[in-house]
Motif scaffolding. Sequence first.
Motif, short mmCIF file in Angstrom:
data_model
loop_
_atom_site.label_atom_id
_atom_site.label_comp_id
_atom_site.label_asym_id
_atom_site.label_seq_id
_atom_site.Cartn_x
_atom_site.Cartn_y
_atom_site.Cartn_z
N CYS A 88 13.18 -11.74 -2.69
CA CYS A 88 13.99 -10.51 -2.59
C CYS A 88 14.90 -10.30 -3.80
O CYS A 88 15.28 -9.18 -4.10
CB CYS A 88 14.80 -10.53 -1.29
SG CYS A 88 16.23 -11.64 -1.33
N GLY A 89 15.28 -11.40 -4.46
CA GLY A 89 16.17 -11.27 -5.61
C GLY A 89 17.64 -11.11 -5.24
O GLY A 89 18.49 -11.03 -6.13
N LYS A 90 17.94 -11.09 -3.95
CA LYS A 90 19.31 -10.79 -3.53
C LYS A 90 19.98 -11.94 -2.76
O LYS A 90 21.20 -12.02 -2.70
CB LYS A 90 19.32 -9.57 -2.61
CG LYS A 90 18.83 -8.30 -3.26
CD LYS A 90 18.65 -7.22 -2.22
CE LYS A 90 17.90 -6.03 -2.81
NZ LYS A 90 17.41 -5.14 -1.75
N CYS A 91 19.18 -12.79 -2.15
CA CYS A 91 19.77 -13.78 -1.25
C CYS A 91 20.33 -14.97 -2.04
O CYS A 91 20.17 -15.08 -3.26
CB CYS A 91 18.73 -14.26 -0.23
SG CYS A 91 17.46 -15.34 -0.90
N CYS A 94 17.60 -16.87 -4.08
CA CYS A 94 17.12 -16.12 -5.25
C CYS A 94 18.16 -16.14 -6.37
O CYS A 94 17.82 -16.19 -7.54
CB CYS A 94 16.79 -14.69 -4.85
SG CYS A 94 15.27 -14.55 -3.91
N CYS A 102 13.51 -18.17 -0.61
CA CYS A 102 14.05 -16.83 -0.30
C CYS A 102 14.07 -16.57 1.22
O CYS A 102 13.12 -16.85 1.93
CB CYS A 102 13.19 -15.77 -0.99
SG CYS A 102 13.71 -14.09 -0.60
N ASN A 103 15.18 -16.03 1.67
CA ASN A 103 15.33 -15.69 3.09
C ASN A 103 14.42 -14.54 3.50
O ASN A 103 14.22 -14.32 4.69
CB ASN A 103 16.79 -15.28 3.38
CG ASN A 103 17.72 -16.46 3.31
OD1 ASN A 103 17.31 -17.60 3.54
ND2 ASN A 103 18.98 -16.22 3.00
ZN LIG Z 1 15.74 -13.92 -1.72
#
Ligand SMILES: [Zn+2]
Length: 340
Positions: A88-91, A94, A102-103
Motif C-alpha cells: 500500500c505504501g502507507k502502512c 511500507c 504490508c497490512n
Molecule cells: Zn503497506
Amino acid sequence: MKAAVLEAIKRIVVKDVAVPAPRSDEVLIKVKACGMCGTDLKLYNGQYSARTPVVPGHEYAGEIVEVGKEVKNLKVGQRVVSDPNESCGKCYWCRNQQPCFCNDLAAYGVLRDGGFAEYCTASEKGIYPIPAGLADEAAAFAEPVSCVVHAMDRINYRSGETVAIIGGGPMGQIHLQFALHSGVRKVILIEQEATRCEMAKKFGAQVVINPKDGNVRERVLAETDGLGPDVVVEAVGRAETFEQAVELARRGGRVLIFGFAPEGQKATIIPFNVLSRELTILGSWVNPYSYSRALDILATGKLDVQSLISNRLKLDHIQQAYTLMMEKPAGFMKTIVFPE
Ligand SMILES: [Zn+2]
Ligand SMILES: [Zn+2]
C-alpha cells in the motif's frame, strides 16, 4: 474472455467473464504465459486464505493492450511481468522498508484476480518490462525467482560455506543454481524423486542425497567433515523437513525456512539444540525489492528456468494442472498455462 475462476475450495471452473477494465493507474495485460506454483494449490485446497471467487495465477508474463489515464511510463505493446505483491505504501511496514509485511497487500491471484485468464489488470507500480530476448515462459518465472533473490538477501552466503537444500522441486532447483553462483564450497541437495535428483546433478549440485538410499544425517555429516552444513535451506514446506533442517545445521549455522508450509501447521524442535548450537532460523517471505534483480538475472541466461517446465497446458485444461500438482507424477516439475 476466458478465465479460470476458483469459485470455492477445490472448485476451479473455466468460464466466460467480462474483460476487466483497468483503473486510471493500471494497465490491461494480455496474458501470454502463467506459471502454477505451490501457492495456487494451497489456495485450491483451502490451506491459505484467498478471496473467492478469484482468478488465481500470480506468475504471469504478457503484453500491455490498454493503459489507464494516469499511467506514465508504460505503453501499449510492451511485454511485461507484474509483481503480484502490491504493497500500500502507507502502512507502518511500507514506511519502514518492509513492504512484504504490508497490512494491505493486494496479492494478485490470491486477493485480487490474477493471470489464469486471457486478460488481467495490474497497477503500474508493480509492472516491469521483460528484457529483450527473454521468452514469455521464462519471464513467467520472475516471481518465483524474485522470491529466491529475497531469500539470498536473507541468507547472505559467505565464500567457502557448505549448503544443504532440502527439496528438489522448482524452488529447490532455483535455490541450487543461486547457491552454486554464490561462491559456496559445496551444495548438497536432498530429494526423494529420481528425476529431480538427476536435474540437480545436471545443474551442478556436488552431492545429491536421496533419503531412500539411507540415513540423510549421516551422509550430510560425512560430506561436511562431520560438522553439518553452514546453511540449510528448507524448500519443501513441511513440518518434518523443517525439523530436519534444524537438526542438520552446523553449530552456529543458519536455517532458512523457504518452503510454504500450510498456515497453522506445527513442527517440533528442541530449544536446547537451538540455544546450545547458536542456530539462526530465518524466514523468507515473498519478494520485497527483488523483482528487477530477478529479471536482470533471468536476462543473463545464467539461470536455467525453462528446464523446470515439465508441462505446458492450455487454460481449458486448468483442472489437469491442479491434478498434476496434487499427484506429482514422476518427472513432474512445473506447469505453465497458456491462455491461447
Ligand atoms: Zn503497506
Ligand atoms: Zn508462485
